[in-house]
Motif scaffolding. Structure first.
Motif, PDB file in Angstrom:
ATOM      1  N   UNK A 183     -15.324   9.543  84.793  1.00  0.00           N
ATOM      2  CA  UNK A 183     -16.322   9.125  85.775  1.00  0.00           C
ATOM      3  C   UNK A 183     -15.653   8.511  87.004  1.00  0.00           C
ATOM      4  N   UNK A 184     -14.771   9.308  87.601  1.00  0.00           N
ATOM      5  CA  UNK A 184     -14.061   8.900  88.821  1.00  0.00           C
ATOM      6  C   UNK A 184     -13.265   7.618  88.627  1.00  0.00           C
ATOM      7  N   UNK A 185     -12.636   7.499  87.475  1.00  0.00           N
ATOM      8  CA  UNK A 185     -11.760   6.364  87.218  1.00  0.00           C
ATOM      9  C   UNK A 185     -12.421   5.178  86.586  1.00  0.00           C
ATOM     10  N   UNK A 186     -13.749   5.188  86.420  1.00  0.00           N
ATOM     11  CA  UNK A 186     -14.434   4.044  85.819  1.00  0.00           C
ATOM     12  C   UNK A 186     -14.011   3.837  84.368  1.00  0.00           C
ATOM     13  N   UNK A 187     -13.682   4.946  83.684  1.00  0.00           N
ATOM     14  CA  UNK A 187     -13.136   4.861  82.328  1.00  0.00           C
ATOM     15  C   UNK A 187     -11.626   5.083  82.437  1.00  0.00           C
ATOM     16  N   UNK A 188     -10.860   4.159  81.946  1.00  0.00           N
ATOM     17  CA  UNK A 188      -9.405   4.235  82.057  1.00  0.00           C
ATOM     18  C   UNK A 188      -8.839   5.382  81.228  1.00  0.00           C
ATOM     19  N   UNK A 189      -7.778   6.033  81.709  1.00  0.00           N
ATOM     20  CA  UNK A 189      -7.093   7.060  80.900  1.00  0.00           C
ATOM     21  C   UNK A 189      -6.612   6.513  79.563  1.00  0.00           C
ATOM     22  N   UNK A 190      -6.463   5.186  79.453  1.00  0.00           N
ATOM     23  CA  UNK A 190      -6.004   4.597  78.199  1.00  0.00           C
ATOM     24  C   UNK A 190      -6.971   4.854  77.050  1.00  0.00           C
ATOM     25  N   UNK A 191      -8.209   5.166  77.378  1.00  0.00           N
ATOM     26  CA  UNK A 191      -9.188   5.458  76.328  1.00  0.00           C
ATOM     27  C   UNK A 191      -8.884   6.761  75.611  1.00  0.00           C
ATOM     28  N   UNK A 192      -8.045   7.596  76.206  1.00  0.00           N
ATOM     29  CA  UNK A 192      -7.622   8.833  75.559  1.00  0.00           C
ATOM     30  C   UNK A 192      -8.562  10.015  75.729  1.00  0.00           C
ATOM     31  N   UNK A 193      -9.639   9.844  76.512  1.00  0.00           N
ATOM     32  CA  UNK A 193     -10.609  10.927  76.647  1.00  0.00           C
ATOM     33  C   UNK A 193     -10.043  12.113  77.419  1.00  0.00           C
ATOM     34  N   UNK A 194      -9.216  11.843  78.419  1.00  0.00           N
ATOM     35  CA  UNK A 194      -8.597  12.945  79.160  1.00  0.00           C
ATOM     36  C   UNK A 194      -7.700  13.772  78.244  1.00  0.00           C
ATOM     37  N   UNK A 195      -6.932  13.102  77.420  1.00  0.00           N
ATOM     38  CA  UNK A 195      -6.013  13.792  76.518  1.00  0.00           C
ATOM     39  C   UNK A 195      -6.786  14.634  75.510  1.00  0.00           C
ATOM     40  N   UNK A 196      -7.860  14.072  74.958  1.00  0.00           N
ATOM     41  CA  UNK A 196      -8.676  14.825  74.004  1.00  0.00           C
ATOM     42  C   UNK A 196      -9.268  16.072  74.647  1.00  0.00           C
ATOM     43  N   UNK A 197      -9.784  15.921  75.865  1.00  0.00           N
ATOM     44  CA  UNK A 197     -10.388  17.064  76.552  1.00  0.00           C
ATOM     45  C   UNK A 197      -9.343  18.129  76.857  1.00  0.00           C
ATOM     46  N   UNK A 198      -8.149  17.713  77.282  1.00  0.00           N
ATOM     47  CA  UNK A 198      -7.089  18.669  77.591  1.00  0.00           C
ATOM     48  C   UNK A 198      -6.670  19.443  76.348  1.00  0.00           C
ATOM     49  N   UNK A 199      -6.573  18.757  75.207  1.00  0.00           N
ATOM     50  CA  UNK A 199      -6.194  19.430  73.963  1.00  0.00           C
ATOM     51  C   UNK A 199      -7.279  20.410  73.528  1.00  0.00           C
ATOM     52  N   UNK A 200      -8.534  20.027  73.728  1.00  0.00           N
ATOM     53  CA  UNK A 200      -9.639  20.917  73.380  1.00  0.00           C
ATOM     54  C   UNK A 200      -9.582  22.193  74.227  1.00  0.00           C
ATOM     55  N   UNK A 201      -9.341  22.026  75.516  1.00  0.00           N
ATOM     56  CA  UNK A 201      -9.230  23.186  76.402  1.00  0.00           C
ATOM     57  C   UNK A 201      -8.040  24.049  76.014  1.00  0.00           C
ATOM     58  N   UNK A 202      -6.921  23.411  75.672  1.00  0.00           N
ATOM     59  CA  UNK A 202      -5.740  24.171  75.261  1.00  0.00           C
ATOM     60  C   UNK A 202      -6.057  25.019  74.024  1.00  0.00           C
ATOM     61  N   UNK A 203      -6.787  24.464  73.066  1.00  0.00           N
ATOM     62  CA  UNK A 203      -7.123  25.229  71.864  1.00  0.00           C
ATOM     63  C   UNK A 203      -8.001  26.427  72.200  1.00  0.00           C
ATOM     64  N   UNK A 204      -8.929  26.255  73.134  1.00  0.00           N
ATOM     65  CA  UNK A 204      -9.781  27.374  73.529  1.00  0.00           C
ATOM     66  C   UNK A 204      -8.949  28.454  74.230  1.00  0.00           C
ATOM     67  N   UNK A 205      -8.046  28.044  75.101  1.00  0.00           N
ATOM     68  CA  UNK A 205      -7.171  29.012  75.772  1.00  0.00           C
ATOM     69  C   UNK A 205      -6.354  29.800  74.744  1.00  0.00           C
ATOM     70  N   UNK A 206      -5.891  29.116  73.712  1.00  0.00           N
ATOM     71  CA  UNK A 206      -5.137  29.802  72.662  1.00  0.00           C
ATOM     72  C   UNK A 206      -6.025  30.775  71.912  1.00  0.00           C
TER      73      UNK A 206
END
Length: 521
Positions: free
Chosen positions: A274-297
């Motif tokens: 949400x435009x930085x309101x949630x810190x990357x430390x929460x891990x949501x960006x990493x989870x989303x990136x891994x999910x996208x990577x699995x779909x690409x695979x």
């Protein structure tokens, strides 16, 4: 060459258990191999068939399954029990089925090795890897990697169906049974076909879009205007699959009910920063990136670049850390959106007709004592009453504020003899207007008439040049030089001296001006 290392399959499954959760539920074992093995967890309730260009090997790790296949035009069943192996010859239509595991079963029970996505869809005659991923639980299969087969685009898909022998429609807003107006399913199919064409020629394996206009163009989904700049919803389209949409909480459930053109399992809830309101430390960006990577695979494009339009930096970094090569995808999307279909032109014309009516209201209300902001309020109210889904901006500028153009409105009181300038930027069913008009409050002076006449001469000369085959640099030469309209250079004059395409976005291709068109016609 890397060292050859064996692995313990069940330990690998335990170490990667997180990868077997929805929406994909699978993971490639050796990602850079010519021969791919993939563990997939079910269950699978689908009954559609797919074919593969190479042989597949199924191996049942836990439980049993039924492989339904077609031979000599007849459906046949083959049971595969735990520990059994089955070879499916290339191009055999087949559909693996396995019911849900008992509640006390926690092992991902199917391993399937397949390189490219499937070539069929439960929604059309076109291929869809989404169906291929919905495989049974408790099997292993493998096959040699080949290049991913792109989802076919039928000849009528990207056909704009222009009817230049007829006037452009501006029909009423209601759907009727006695004449054809806008066909929205045809509109969806055209836009998706345009993106598939652009993606196929781009060198990209997939597009991940956060721009609301691109999400709507690909998926036919939209939520409130408040979400336009929040970067909290996104869509993924691979060259081999159907659109995936991550939306804001309950909106994903709404799409499952009311947007049946999106595969149900591919409409997901999503939220990262949400435009930085949630810190990357929460891990949501990493989870989303891994999910996208699995779909690409799963859809066979993990080794190809991923095109992105707009993105929060932590999302970009997370994708790069996941091993995804990221490139500019906005150019591909704008190329796709450039040619408008007959349905899109009709929606643009319907939007313009609404503004025609509002300018009549402005003309009747424009008199000394009225403030600029009151005109904005009047126009905004009227547009929403007429069916606008977004009044993005209304420039209302009068008197001495007209030069230089400030691009906003104030509470200035309009006076006798003022020149008053308006620009209405709004959308109907997503398609925008950028519609200018200039009025005189009272009788126009001779200098005002002369300036208006000269401006029309410049505009009309440029419009007359806009024909198929004419390059934008030739059109830009019909525009006045910056010095002719009181500016030192073309950069300073740009905001008043350009024309642009329009569609779901306010500024689409082509952008024509003396600033950019000579160097990039």
């Amino acid at each position: 060459m890397k060292p050859l290392i064996s692995l313990n399959l069940w330990k690998w499954v335990d170490d990667n258990r997180h990868a077997f959760e929805p929406p994909v539920g699978n993971k490639v074992i050796w990602e850079d191999s010519q021969f791919t093995a993939m563990i997939v967890r079910g269950p699978n309730a689908r009954r559609d068939f797919h074919v593969d260009p190479s042989d597949e090997i199924f191996y049942m790790l836990r439980g049993s399954m039924v492989l339904e296949y077609i031979q000599d035009g007849r459906r046949r069943d083959q049971v595969i029990r735990e520990g059994e192996l089955l070879l499916v010859p290339a191009l055999t239509p087949h559909s693996p089925h396995r019911p849900a595991a008992p509640s006390n079963t926690s092992t991902p029970a199917r391993s399937c090795g397949h390189a490219e996505p499937a070539v069929m869809s439960s929604r059309s005659d076109h291929p869809s890897p989404g169906n291929r991923r919905r495989v049974d639980r408790g099997t292993a299969m493998a096959r040699k990697n080949t290049a991913p087969a792109p989802t076919p685009v039928t000849p009528d898909g990207p056909d704009p169906r222009h009817r230049w022998d007829r006037p452009l429609q501006a029909p009423g807003h209601m759907q009727v049974d006695f004449e054809e107006r806008v066909d929205f399913r045809r509109l969806h199919a055209y836009r998706l076909a345009r993106v598939r064409q652009a993606l196929a020629g781009s060198g990209l394996g997939a597009l991940l879009v956060f721009d609301q206009y691109n999400i709507r163009y690909i998926s036919g989904t939209v939520i409130g205007e408040w979400a336009r700049d929040k970067l909290t919803r996104w869509s993924l389209l691979t060259g081999t699959g159907e659109p995936w949409v991550w939306d804001f909480g309950s909106a994903a459930r709404h799409h499952k009910l009311y947007a049946p053109w999106i595969p149900e399992r591919q409409s997901l809830a999503g939220m990262v920063g949400m435009r930085g309101a949630v810190s990357p430390k929460a891990g949501l960006f990493k989870q989303a990136a891994q999910e996208i990577k699995r779909i690409l695979q799963a859809e066979g494009v993990a080794t190809m670049p991923l095109g992105i339009d707009l993105v929060e930096p932590p999302f970009l970094f997370a994708l790069q850390e996941a091993g995804v090569e990221v490139r500019d995808g906005q150019q591909t999307m704008l190329e796709a959106r450039m040619i408008k279909s007959q349905d899109e032109l009709t929606l643009l014309n319907m939007a313009a007709a609404m503004v025609d009516g509002v300018y009549q209201d402005i003309y009747e209300a424009l008199k000394p004592g009225v403030r600029e902001n009151e005109v904005v309020a009047l126009a905004t109210k009227r547009l929403y009453e007429m069916g606008s889904d977004c009044v993005e901006a209304i420039n209302s500028i009068s008197g001495e504020r007209c030069s230089p153009h400030p691009h906003n409105f104030t509470d200035r009181i309009i006076r006798p003899g003022d020149q008053a300038f308006f620009d209405i930027i709004m959308s109907f069913t997503g398609y925008r207007t950028c519609y200018y008009r200039t009025f005189s409050v009272g009788r126009a002076t001779r200098p005002q008439v002369d300036a208006y006449t000269k401006a029309r001469e410049w505009m009309d000369a440029a419009i007359a040049l806009i024909k198929p085959g004419v390059t934008t640099d030739k059109i830009a030469r019909a525009f006045p030089r910056a010095q002719d309209i009181g500016f030192d250079g073309e950069m300073a004059a740009f905001g008043l001296n350009f024309c642009h395409g329009i569609g779901l976005g306010l500024h689409e291709r082509p952008i024509i001006s003396r600033l950019n068109s000579f160097d990039d016609p």
